[in-house]
Design a protein around this motif. Structure first.
Motif: not given
Length: 822
Positions: A331-344
């Motif tokens: 809502r503030s106009g920014k982005s988020a990055l979410v990292l996970v260990p496996e493609i699954g």
């Protein structure tokens, strides 16, 4: 070294409008210095632009780094080549460039190699040499006069439908092919030429836009044309041409007639190739528990850079905290990055995020096509608020306005890259990135790594605890089964009596369960019962694992290191005995035993063999979630955050393969894996049950897992690490040597060991052969350095000393903070 290495924190300045020269970093192995090129008058450049430049006899990718009014004194201006083209505009803001440089410095890697992993595939590609058959120049019957290698090259090219292969492919297929290629080229039977690199291009699609819907023009149109025009107007005046033709059931000719009348315009527009996943229903925020709410308030209270550990037991609702923390960021106009260990993990996690945030969610990982990765990467550059979910390499996602970074399952070793260089850890890079862009980073796990646990318990870091499952659901009880006693009771099955009872209950009640096995395949190795011969890989110092395909119709022996595969022999190659026995149990063996003992229990196998195809992870998990099977049988992939509320039983077939590994963090890894897989049970209304089978029930890790006692395990493990100065108290650097000549590799390793000075601030361990000494016909040795505290100038001095010793035919690689010692 290049200027940026000398001044890593110096931001780019805008290029002079009249600067006629540019210094670039080229994508060429072994080259990390700057090269000067002329800028043609019709090309405008900015710092960080991705270019195509001539380099020797090929075209290579390059990065524009620095602009010059005059060429360097040592260069003749008349000999400076012009750049060829701009492949993609630059995206390196100063903070991003500083991140890449920090990764290059810390992991002792040339900057261009770091840039290469930060970019999507294809932007930096070299032209490749191709070989093309010249059949008109080959006299009839003349092949018999060729040397054997040249004859094999010729036969390979003749097998190609186009009569053409890359020189690299030919050299892979035929040992010593260079001499044969040279012979054929000299005879002019084969042409050798350079093929320019294929650069990913935007995908274009024709769109139809309504220009004139004035009824006055209708008199000039046919009834069908008027009908199409009204349909387009009802759809908002714009559609893709293919959609219009399909929905309005019309033809291209009708649309062309409307275009000639000035009613519509048909033009090509870019369409982004993105992995869209399955349609999901919109989801509203859930009511939080007091612990969740406290953690969320802490995260939302961060005004800039901060590191936080969200330590929540399995099923405590960490993902819901992420979702509600990201909502105000968007809502503030920014982005988020979410990292996970496996493609699954990405399909299930992505569905939850898309249910909450819709089209603002995109995924970025290696299973996407080159076009999908290219377009997703370009979408990030727009600066629009979005959520990027990805695996390890997504830590370099070029989001220009980051508001939050999340590492889910931060303890997982998949976040560490072993090879090729740079041997980075996404957790470390995420910390640096959050510092540089001044945003918080949240590490989430039920079993945090010891490094994160120790770090985030400090005064300047933030520890957020979720000690209970949502809705006060209890953690599943864990029953430890001593396999020694099972054998004494006459049970020779791979399933204990307790596990058999649980599986029988699944079959009768229709509930679901998970079986965890440490390895894939059918059996670990095959041995002759007459003479003891073990069938080994001819290229690696490991035994071949037994696999079968097509319901057992094809029996294969496969090497899990180099991929070598052969048919299973009917008799022993050594003595001819037909008595070959399979030892050890993999996922295929477990599936086979399930079919024999529980024929009514339908199971799905979930490992790297069954999930190779694109979309296979999602397809298998969807089938299981929809009730197509009652049992999910798999390997480590099952431990990584899967949320399956219908699972009431988890069986760990054999824990001992995890408990008896020979590296310093084997205990930590075993505890994390066993706790995580046990946590898949009891996430729904049923409290669940876990059966853990082992030959060592008294092992400290097994006892800690049974008690769900993370803190007690960690404190004991940290005490042992501190005494031995292992991470997180000390730093490790691993040197790997490999080559085709066993004696040369060993001799080089010994010379390097003598050249390293133990008094120079580190402890020297080795040199020693690698745990698997030969892989893909390459012999491997290792040297380990242990530093007290942070690594300093001593490391760079050691690397320089070793590289001077290392011959060209021996490959030397440096692994900073290694996790894999195999």
């Amino acid at each position: 070294m290049i200027a940026i290495v000398a001044e890593p924190h110096a931001p780019y300045s805008s290029p002079p409008s009249t600067a006629p020269y540019v210094e670039v970093l080229v994508d060429c192995p072994g080259s990390d210095k700057l090269f000067t090129y002329r800028i043609p008058d019709d090309i405008s450049l900015n710092p960080g632009d991705i270019l195509s430049v001539p380099f020797g006899s090929q075209q290579v990718g390059a990065i524009a780094v620095r602009f010059l009014d005059t060429p360097p004194q040592e260069l003749d201006a008349t000999n400076i080549k012009p750049i060829d083209d701009v492949i993609s505009p630059g995206f390196f803001p100063p903070s991003y460039w500083e991140l890449l440089q920090r990764v290059a410095d810390y992991y002792c890697t040339p900057l261009i190699q770091v840039i290469r992993i930060a970019l999507p595939p294809g932007l930096l590609r070299r032209s490749q040499r191709r070989l093309r058959l010249n059949p008109d120049n080959i006299p009839s019957g003349a092949e018999q006069f060729l040397n054997p290698v040249a004859r094999r090259v010729l036969e390979l090219l003749q097998q190609s439908k186009s009569g053409s292969y890359t020189a690299a492919y030919v050299q892979q297929q035929i040992r010593g092919a260079r001499r044969g290629i040279r012979d054929l080229v000299n005879r002019r039977w084969v042409d050798s030429y350079l093929e320019p690199p294929r650069v990913p291009k935007p995908k274009l699609q024709q769109a139809v836009t309504l220009l004139n819907a004035n009824p006055a023009v209708y008199g000039e149109l046919t009834p069908r044309q008027r009908e199409v025009l009204r349909f387009l107007q009802r759809q908002g005046g714009e559609l893709w041409l293919t959609d219009l033709m399909q929905l309005a059931r019309t033809s291209r000719g009708v649309v062309s007639a409307l275009e000639r009348c000035g009613c519509v315009v048909v033009e090509e527009r870019e369409i982004l190739r993105r992995e869209m996943g399955e349609a999901v229903n919109a989801d509203a925020p859930k009511e939080l528990t007091p612990a969740q709410n406290a953690a969320l308030e802490r995260i939302l209270g961060f005004s800039g850079y901060a590191e936080a550990l969200l330590h929540g037991v399995t099923g405590s609702g960490k993902t819901e905290v992420y979702l509600q923390a990201i909502a105000p960021i968007l809502r503030s106009g920014k982005s988020a990055l979410v990292l996970v260990p496996e493609i699954g993990l990405t399909p299930q996690l992505t569905d939850r995020f898309r249910a909450r945030f819709g089209k603002r969610v995109c995924v970025y990982h290696s299973a996407l096509s080159d076009g999908e990765r290219f377009d997703t990467w370009r979408q990030m550059l727009t600066g629009e608020p979005q959520v990027v979910i990805g695996t390890r390499s997504a830590v370099f996602a070029p989001l220009p306005n980051l508001g939050l970074i999340v590492l889910d399952e931060e303890h997982d070793s998949s976040f560490k890259q072993d090879r090729p260089a740079p041997t980075y850890h996404a957790r470390t890079v995420a910390k640096w990135r959050s510092q540089l862009v001044d945003c918080p980073v949240v590490f989430g796990s039920a079993t945090p790594s010891l490094e994160t646990w120790l770090d985030c318990r400090g005064e300047e870091k933030h520890y957020l605890s979720l000690p209970e499952r949502v809705r006060s659901r209890p953690l599943p009880p864990i029953e430890i089964v001593d396999l020694r006693r099972e054998l004494q009771r006459g049970n020779k099955s791979i399933f204990s009596l307790a596990l058999q009872e649980s599986l029988q209950n699944l079959s009768e009640t229709g509930q679901q369960g998970i079986l965890f096995i440490h390895r894939r395949g059918h059996s670990t190795f095959v041995s002759c019962r007459s003479c003891g011969y073990v069938l080994d890989c001819p290229h690696c110092d490991v035994s071949l694992a037994y696999h079968y395909t097509h319901e057992g119709a094809t029996k294969l022996l496969r090497c899990h290191y180099c991929g070598y595969t052969r048919q299973h022999p009917p008799s022993c190659p050594e003595c001819g005995s037909p008595y070959l026995k399979f030892f050890g149990s993999g996922t295929q063996r477990v599936m086979q035993e399930l079919g024999r003992q529980f024929p009514n229990l339908k199971a799905i196998r979930f490992d790297s063999d069954t999930t190779r195809r694109k979309g296979a992870h999602r397809a298998l998990l969807t089938r299981f979630a929809q009730g197509d099977a009652q049992l999910l049988v798999g390997t480590q992939m099952l431990t990584k955050g899967l949320d399956l509320p219908s699972v009431s039983v988890v069986g760990i077939v054999a824990a001992d393969g995890l408990l008896n590994l020979s590296d310093y963090w084997a205990g930590e890894r075993a505890f994390q894996t066993l706790t995580q897989v046990a946590g898949r049970a009891g996430r729904g209304d049923d409290p669940g049950r876990v059966v853990l089978q082992t030959y060592t029930p008294e092992h400290p890790v097994v006892l800690a897992v049974r008690r769900h006692c993370y803190e007690a395990f960690v404190e004991e493990e940290l005490a042992q690490r501190q005494v031995l100065n292992y991470p997180p108290y000390g730093k490790l650097v691993l040197f790997r040597l490999s080559g085709l000549d066993a004696a040369l590799v060993e001799r080089t390793a010994m010379e390097m060991g003598e050249a390293l000075l133990p008094e120079a601030g580190y402890e020297l361990l080795g040199p020693v052969p690698a745990a698997v000494m030969r892989v893909s016909d390459r012999f491997r040795w290792q040297i380990l350095l242990k530093f007290e505290g942070n690594v300093g100038i001593e490391l760079q001095e050691a690397i320089d000393r070793l590289r001077q010793i290392c011959p060209q035919t021996v490959k030397l690689s440096v692994d900073i903070d290694p996790l894999n010692f195999g």
